[in-house]
Design an enzyme around this catalytic site. Structure first.
Site, short mmCIF file in Angstrom:
data_model
loop_
_atom_site.label_atom_id
_atom_site.label_comp_id
_atom_site.label_asym_id
_atom_site.label_seq_id
_atom_site.Cartn_x
_atom_site.Cartn_y
_atom_site.Cartn_z
N GLU A 44 66.24 11.76 17.14
CA GLU A 44 64.87 11.94 17.64
C GLU A 44 64.77 13.31 18.28
OE1 GLU A 44 63.48 8.98 20.45
OE2 GLU A 44 61.42 9.74 20.25
N CYS A 234 60.25 6.87 20.05
CA CYS A 234 58.84 6.87 20.47
C CYS A 234 58.06 8.03 19.89
CB CYS A 234 58.75 6.91 22.00
SG CYS A 234 59.35 5.42 22.78
N ASN A 365 58.07 1.86 15.31
CA ASN A 365 59.31 2.03 16.08
C ASN A 365 59.53 0.82 16.98
OD1 ASN A 365 61.59 3.22 17.38
ND2 ASN A 365 60.26 3.82 19.06
N GLU A 366 59.20 0.96 18.23
CA GLU A 366 59.52 -0.10 19.20
C GLU A 366 58.24 -0.84 19.55
OE1 GLU A 366 61.04 1.28 23.07
OE2 GLU A 366 63.01 0.72 22.33
#
Ligand code: AHR
Length: 649
Positions: A44, A234, A365-366
């Site tokens: 990331e 994120c 993603n999350e």
């Protein structure tokens, strides 16, 4: 937290612990296949992981597109000269450029780099600029300087075009300096427009012009990773949807890639990084190329119509998801499509006509809640109907337990999701206690991707977290459970990957760097030992007929490696005493009389690696004498041991 549990084995002389029962490896009872993807990497652009890190560009704000157009640049003033920031309408994704007007005298701009520029003696540097002359003729005089002004390298570059044109020149640095700057002096009289002012070292990975930092890629390649997750994290989600990661804006000519604010620049008040932007010089083409270079399966994670739920939690109405879904379909075409297709052709035009063989894709993603499930099913339907062979990764949220996890886990299982992405940022105790986490998972349900995990010495996202040996050891213990359950766990990656010592937001991280150096943490060496000693099938390893999951602070897993015909053992002694074990390899007639043993240990739970001592906690390799089909192993206190022994006919 730093408590080491006392062992309950028989205590011998000088604290030596002799185990009563042998450990038994059932070599003739191979179990699940270990996926080639088992141990991989999570990348990331956090902690200056890409811009200022892996992406080797040395000029900060090369296109004047940061929020404040002259951020990173300092004017070396002269009353007879000026700089203006202007906009061009024919290039909406990179509208700004500068107009420099000078009537003579010394005038210039200095770029400060990303916390300085790391330059090396004897290495060539490629300077380039897009420019057009408006009036008269200017020559650029380039000066690479140390902070005290000492000149490390110079070059002259006449600007000789009235249309926008790339001008470039190469020069060599006569010294090594981590905090260099670049002066761009304007000589002559006239007016010129400039954009995309760039400086790259020549010694990039594979010497690719405009490429990646070779030392950092080498650390990744050395791990022989099974996959490379990208671009996050994120950052996929963005603070709001306008700030989400959009892969189409990261491909094609560099000057057409729209700069975006990096969502990590203001995330943590205690680690503000207001000069953190994404230039996407490391975009999706460079990502696929990197994955291919290091032999990793690409695993892109795409926005699913939801912004970060820790920030705005903005969502796209389900009936307006089409452009997001189309982005996913088009990415598959970009990676795999024939060169006759729109996106396959772009891949070929960028220099890679052969497909990248994308097989895995993450949806969100999350994310969490019913809103995620509502969107996931739309993506799943569209992608599976066009590309049934692509396996989808779905999100189980930010935590490995609790209501949010329970909801998503239940829903995704009922939807028969391919692979569920679980995240755990937890204390070392959690990792030690959860080595059995997957022992009871449904063997016939979705597969698991342990997509982000790291043992936290203090607390989640605390700036006081350190990459300590205790944290790394607890991960090694936990990973025996991932390996043992390779029929369920198909992929795992530590997170985050990189951190710049002068520009980080989140710690702990796998690899630390500054402008010139980089080192692997103890956690890096744990990951590397696992991924370079993977094996192809799980073997049962037992003590007293029981799995070895923490009794007496001992953790173990074993694998068979078909290509090399080796048995590979992984043993973690998390206690403060040495332990001596006999290991019986059952079902084997003969072993080669010499095996290999790798040991990673420290007597200090708080030990860390550093720029000065990059290998303080790093594996040692030694020969292991083998007698018959038994091994005698003494495991040092707080140690992780990997053993390889070859079976002979
Ligand atoms: O790894 C750092 C962050 O932790 C990731 O961006 C996010 O997915 C998780 O919350």
């Amino acid at each position: 937290m730093q408590k080491w549990y006392t062992t309950v084995l028989a205590l011998g002389l000088a604290g030596q612990v002799f185990a009563q029962n042998p450990l038994v490896v059932k070599v003739n009872q191979p179990k699940a296949e270990i996926q080639p993807t088992m141990w991989g990497l999570f990348f990331e652009d956090i902690n200056m992981g890409a811009d200022g890190g892996l992406y080797a560009e040395l000029i900060k704000n090369r296109s004047f597109e940061f929020e404040s157009p002259m951020m990173g640049w300092k004017e070396q003033k002269n009353p007879k000269a000026s700089v203006l920031v202007l906009n061009r309408q024919d290039q909406p994704e990179n509208p700004r450029f500068i107009r420099v007007k000078t009537e003579g005298g010394k005038y210039g701009l200095t770029n400060e780099g990303f916390r300085g520029m790391g330059v090396k003696q004897g290495v060539g540097y490629d300077f380039s600029v897009l420019s057009r002359n408006v009036e008269g003729n200017l020559t650029l005089k380039l000066e690479l300087i140390k902070p005290d002004g000492q000149v490390l390298g110079t070059a002259s570059l006449p600007l000789n075009s009235t249309d926008w044109k790339k001008h470039s020149v190469r020069f060599t640095s006569n010294g090594t300096e981590p905090k260099a700057k670049l002066n761009v002096w304007f000589e002559g009289t006239g007016t010129a427009d400039l954009d995309m002012i760039s400086l790259f070292p020549q010694d990039t990975w594979k010497n690719r012009p405009g490429g990646l930092r070779a030392d950092l890629v080498q650390l990744l390649a050395d791990m022989k990773p099974g996959f490379l997750r990208f671009p996050g994290g994120c950052i996929v989600e963005g603070m709001d949807l306008s700030n989400r990661y959009q892969w189409k804006k990261t491909v094609g000519p560099l000057e057409g890639r729209e700069v975006a604010i990096n969502r990590w620049n203001k995330e943590f008040k205690h680690r503000l990084t207001p000069d953190y932007f994404q230039t996407f010089g490391l975009g999706f083409f460079e990502y696929f190329q990197l994955a291919e270079d290091i032999g990793a399966e690409p695993l892109p994670i795409l926005n699913c119509g939801m912004a970060c739920q820790y920030n705005t939690a903005e969502v796209v109405p389900v009936e307006e998801l089409d452009p997001y879904v189309q982005d996913a379909l088009d990415l598959i075409e970009f990676a795999n499509g024939s060169t006759d297709t729109k996106w396959g052709k772009l891949r070929a035009d960028m220099g890679h006509p052969a497909p990248f063989n994308l097989k895995l894709l993450g949806v969100g993603n999350e994310q969490w809640g019913p809103q995620y499930i509502d969107r996931y099913v739309v993506f799943e339907k569209a992608i599976k109907s066009k590309y049934p062979e692509v396996r989808l990764i779905s999100s189980a949220g930010p935590n490995p337990d609790g209501e949010v996890f329970g909801f998503l886990n239940g829903k995704l299982r009922s939807l028969k999701a391919d692979i569920i992405d679980e995240h755990y940022y937890r204390k070392p105790e959690w990792f030690l206690e959860n080595a059995t986490r997957y022992d009871d998972y449904d063997r016939n349900g979705p597969k698991i991707f342990a997509g982000e995990y790291a043992s936290q010495s203090k607390d989640v996202a605390s700036p006081e977290n350190r990459n300590t040996w205790l944290c790394a050891l607890s991960e090694a213990a936990f990973m025996t459970g991932l390996e043992r359950n390779a029929d369920v766990v198909h992929m795992a990656s530590y997170a985050p990957l990189f951190a710049h010592a002068d520009g980080w937001q989140w710690t702990p991280d796998l690899i630390w760097m500054n402008n010139l150096q980089s080192y692997g943490t103890p956690n890096y060496y744990v990951q590397k030992l696992y991924s370079t000693n993977k094996g192809t099938k799980v073997l049962p390893i037992l003590s007293n007929n029981q799995l070895i999951t923490g009794k007496d602070q001992l953790y173990a897993s074993a694998t068979w490696d078909e290509p090399t015909k080796e048995v590979i053992l992984k043993l973690v002694n998390a206690s403060s005493q040495p332990q001596t074990h006999t290991v019986n390899l059952e079902g084997v007639k003969k072993l080669e009389n010499k095996g290999k043993r790798f040991t990673l240990k420290s007597s200090e739970p708080g030990a860390v690696n550093s720029f000065d001592q990059p290998k303080q906690v790093s594996p040692t390799e030694e020969e292991l004498a083998v007698k018959g089909t038994k091994l005698n192993l003494t495991l040092a206190p707080q140690s992780f041991t990997v053993v390889r022994v070859k079976v002979v006919k």
